[in-house]
Design a protein around this motif. Structure first.
Motif, PDB file in Angstrom:
ATOM      1  N   LEU A 111       0.825  -1.204   0.000  1.00 26.32           N
ATOM      2  CA  LEU A 111       0.000   0.000   0.000  1.00 26.32           C
ATOM      3  C   LEU A 111       0.865   1.262   0.000  1.00 26.32           C
ATOM      4  O   LEU A 111       0.529   2.268  -0.637  1.00 26.32           O
ATOM      5  N   ASP A 112       1.996   1.195   0.705  1.00 30.83           N
ATOM      6  CA  ASP A 112       2.919   2.329   0.743  1.00 30.83           C
ATOM      7  C   ASP A 112       3.528   2.567  -0.634  1.00 30.83           C
ATOM      8  O   ASP A 112       3.670   3.716  -1.073  1.00 30.83           O
ATOM      9  N   PHE A 113       3.857   1.487  -1.343  1.00 27.30           N
ATOM     10  CA  PHE A 113       4.433   1.592  -2.685  1.00 27.30           C
ATOM     11  C   PHE A 113       3.416   2.209  -3.649  1.00 27.30           C
ATOM     12  O   PHE A 113       3.752   3.089  -4.451  1.00 27.30           O
ATOM     13  N   ARG A 114       2.156   1.772  -3.558  1.00 32.22           N
ATOM     14  CA  ARG A 114       1.116   2.341  -4.412  1.00 32.22           C
ATOM     15  C   ARG A 114       0.941   3.837  -4.138  1.00 32.22           C
ATOM     16  O   ARG A 114       0.805   4.643  -5.072  1.00 32.22           O
ATOM     17  N   LYS A 115       0.956   4.205  -2.862  1.00 32.32           N
ATOM     18  CA  LYS A 115       0.796   5.609  -2.487  1.00 32.32           C
ATOM     19  C   LYS A 115       1.955   6.440  -3.019  1.00 32.32           C
ATOM     20  O   LYS A 115       1.769   7.566  -3.493  1.00 32.32           O
ATOM     21  N   TYR A 116       3.165   5.877  -2.965  1.00 25.14           N
ATOM     22  CA  TYR A 116       4.350   6.593  -3.457  1.00 25.14           C
ATOM     23  C   TYR A 116       4.240   6.849  -4.954  1.00 25.14           C
ATOM     24  O   TYR A 116       4.475   7.971  -5.427  1.00 25.14           O
ATOM     25  N   LEU A 117       3.841   5.823  -5.712  1.00 21.35           N
ATOM     26  CA  LEU A 117       3.703   5.987  -7.155  1.00 21.35           C
ATOM     27  C   LEU A 117       2.610   7.001  -7.499  1.00 21.35           C
ATOM     28  O   LEU A 117       2.766   7.809  -8.411  1.00 21.35           O
ATOM     29  N   ALA A 118       1.495   6.937  -6.750  1.00 23.43           N
ATOM     30  CA  ALA A 118       0.392   7.870  -6.987  1.00 23.43           C
ATOM     31  C   ALA A 118       0.833   9.316  -6.769  1.00 23.43           C
ATOM     32  O   ALA A 118       0.411  10.224  -7.477  1.00 23.43           O
ATOM     33  N   SER A 119       1.704   9.512  -5.781  1.00 32.65           N
ATOM     34  CA  SER A 119       2.179  10.871  -5.502  1.00 32.65           C
ATOM     35  C   SER A 119       3.041  11.394  -6.640  1.00 32.65           C
ATOM     36  O   SER A 119       3.078  12.596  -6.907  1.00 32.65           O
ATOM     37  N   LEU A 120       3.725  10.488  -7.333  1.00 32.12           N
ATOM     38  CA  LEU A 120       4.564  10.898  -8.466  1.00 32.12           C
ATOM     39  C   LEU A 120       3.718  11.181  -9.695  1.00 32.12           C
ATOM     40  O   LEU A 120       3.952  12.152 -10.410  1.00 32.12           O
ATOM     41  N   THR A 121       2.713  10.319  -9.957  1.00 30.10           N
ATOM     42  CA  THR A 121       1.888  10.491 -11.150  1.00 30.10           C
ATOM     43  C   THR A 121       0.985  11.703 -11.039  1.00 30.10           C
ATOM     44  O   THR A 121       0.499  12.214 -12.045  1.00 30.10           O
ATOM     45  N   SER A 122       0.742  12.171  -9.798  1.00 26.68           N
ATOM     46  CA  SER A 122      -0.140  13.324  -9.627  1.00 26.68           C
ATOM     47  C   SER A 122       0.596  14.652  -9.765  1.00 26.68           C
ATOM     48  O   SER A 122      -0.017  15.708  -9.767  1.00 26.68           O
ATOM     49  N   GLN A 123       1.923  14.583  -9.877  1.00 26.31           N
ATOM     50  CA  GLN A 123       2.696  15.815 -10.001  1.00 26.31           C
ATOM     51  C   GLN A 123       2.489  16.433 -11.380  1.00 26.31           C
ATOM     52  O   GLN A 123       2.532  15.739 -12.392  1.00 26.31           O
ATOM     53  N   PRO A 124       2.251  17.753 -11.456  1.00 22.92           N
ATOM     54  CA  PRO A 124       2.019  18.396 -12.748  1.00 22.92           C
ATOM     55  C   PRO A 124       3.281  18.469 -13.598  1.00 22.92           C
ATOM     56  O   PRO A 124       4.394  18.333 -13.092  1.00 22.92           O
ATOM     57  N   THR A 125       3.084  18.666 -14.889  1.00 21.92           N
ATOM     58  CA  THR A 125       4.228  18.834 -15.780  1.00 21.92           C
ATOM     59  C   THR A 125       4.986  20.097 -15.402  1.00 21.92           C
ATOM     60  O   THR A 125       4.376  21.139 -15.172  1.00 21.92           O
ATOM     61  N   PRO A 126       6.316  20.041 -15.290  1.00 14.78           N
ATOM     62  CA  PRO A 126       7.078  21.227 -14.926  1.00 14.78           C
ATOM     63  C   PRO A 126       6.750  22.403 -15.828  1.00 14.78           C
ATOM     64  O   PRO A 126       6.581  22.259 -17.030  1.00 14.78           O
ATOM     65  N   ALA A 127       6.686  23.605 -15.215  1.00 17.41           N
ATOM     66  CA  ALA A 127       6.279  24.794 -15.957  1.00 17.41           C
ATOM     67  C   ALA A 127       7.230  25.092 -17.110  1.00 17.41           C
ATOM     68  O   ALA A 127       6.815  25.566 -18.164  1.00 17.41           O
ATOM     69  N   ASP A 128       8.516  24.813 -16.931  1.00 18.93           N
ATOM     70  CA  ASP A 128       9.485  25.166 -17.963  1.00 18.93           C
ATOM     71  C   ASP A 128       9.374  24.276 -19.193  1.00 18.93           C
ATOM     72  O   ASP A 128       9.989  24.554 -20.212  1.00 18.93           O
ATOM     73  N   LEU A 129       8.608  23.191 -19.101  1.00 19.26           N
ATOM     74  CA  LEU A 129       8.434  22.310 -20.253  1.00 19.26           C
ATOM     75  C   LEU A 129       7.131  22.592 -20.982  1.00 19.26           C
ATOM     76  O   LEU A 129       6.898  22.054 -22.065  1.00 19.26           O
ATOM     77  N   SER A 130       6.260  23.397 -20.376  1.00 18.86           N
ATOM     78  CA  SER A 130       4.966  23.665 -20.997  1.00 18.86           C
ATOM     79  C   SER A 130       5.147  24.371 -22.333  1.00 18.86           C
ATOM     80  O   SER A 130       4.372  24.159 -23.274  1.00 18.86           O
ATOM     81  N   ASP A 131       6.171  25.212 -22.442  1.00 19.10           N
ATOM     82  CA  ASP A 131       6.429  25.922 -23.690  1.00 19.10           C
ATOM     83  C   ASP A 131       6.858  24.948 -24.781  1.00 19.10           C
ATOM     84  O   ASP A 131       6.454  25.083 -25.941  1.00 19.10           O
ATOM     85  N   VAL A 132       7.662  23.957 -24.391  1.00 20.36           N
ATOM     86  CA  VAL A 132       8.111  22.948 -25.362  1.00 20.36           C
ATOM     87  C   VAL A 132       6.920  22.129 -25.842  1.00 20.36           C
ATOM     88  O   VAL A 132       6.780  21.846 -27.039  1.00 20.36           O
TER      89      VAL A 132
END
Length: 271
Positions: free
Chosen positions: A194-215
């Motif tokens: 359950l801890d591993f699933r929570k860790y992965l979910a926290s990574l997938t929920s992170q938004p795309t970095p702002a500096d890449l939005s232009d690319v």
């Protein structure tokens, strides 16, 4: 009847029914809570054989439907992606509406697409020896609070999250070794899983970095210039990077993708 003979008969029956190994494994998990025939008792093994023998031989239409469902799962297609392809190619919204000729054509198309790495082999080296239940490190007793069905759902969710992150099997294994000292998810305790699933979910929920939005915006412009459909873009990313979306690319891969698009000639130039 000896064990090897029963296994051989099960193989024959599964082939007759057009069942894949994954479908057989799903039945074992649902019925016995075990991932392999080699984990069944003699009674359960014979019961499984009798179940297979009792099933009627499917028609060609049914076999193709089953195989197509397996390929769609292998490719991680969503219902919407499948519907869009069928509407564009056959003018139909579901593969259950296709003729046998169309089903065979659709199946051959799916088979020709490259496999997006599945993370179920993440645990393959332990698969024949592990029950779906997890174990307590303190007492070494089976923890039964998570049912077989719930556990298989958690593992499936982890597969999806790893796919979204673009993690390879080796990356996942290295994380487990570094974090829990174990090489496979089936070796984790309930709390660790359950801890591993929570860790992965926290990574997938992170938004795309702002500096890449232009690319990403620039790739949108180039894709529009080239007249690419979303499916064409996805196929290129899968073939080149093994990923289904630009947000899964690393910064270096995203810039490389943009340069590739910019290097392609305008398809309207020849008119």
């Amino acid at each position: 009847m000896n064990f090897s003979k029963v296994i051989a008969q099960i193989d024959c029956e599964m082939q007759r029914l057009g069942l894949t190994k994954e479908q057989g494994r799903e039945h074992l998990i649902k019925t016995y809570g075990k991932r392999s025939r080699f984990l069944l008792t003699d009674e359960q093994l014979h019961e499984f054989l009798q179940y297979l023998v009792s099933q009627p031989t499917p028609t060609l239409h049914e076999v193709l439907i089953a195989k197509i469902n397996f390929e769609i799962k292998r490719l991680w297609w969503t219902e919407e992606e499948g519907r869009e392809h069928l509407k564009k190619t056959y003018g139909k919204r579901s593969h259950t509406l296709l003729t046998e000729v169309e089903l065979l054509d659709f199946f051959q198309y799916l088979v020709s697409l490259p496999t997006i790495e599945s993370f179920t082999n993440f645990d393959s080296e332990y698969e024949e020896f592990q029950y779906l239940s997890t174990y307590s490190e303190e007492s070494d007793n089976v923890i039964t609070r998570i049912s077989s069905e719930d556990l298989s759902q958690i593992l499936a969710q982890i597969d999806v999250q790893m796919q979204r992150l673009g993690w390879t099997t080796e990356q996942g294994r290295e994380h487990l070794i570094r974090t829990y000292g174990k090489r496979g998810r089936t070796l984790l305790t309930e709390a660790e899983l359950l801890d591993f699933r929570k860790y992965l979910a926290s990574l997938t929920s992170q938004p795309t970095p702002a500096d890449l939005s232009d690319v990403i915006a620039k790739t949108d412009v180039e894709i529009q210039r080239l007249g690419w459909t979303p499916e064409q873009g996805r196929e290129h990313l899968i073939e080149t990077y093994g990923k289904r979306g630009r947000t899964l690319l690393t910064e270096e891969e995203l810039h490389e993708f943009l340069k590739y698009l910019q290097s392609q000639p305008d398809p309207r130039a020849g008119f």
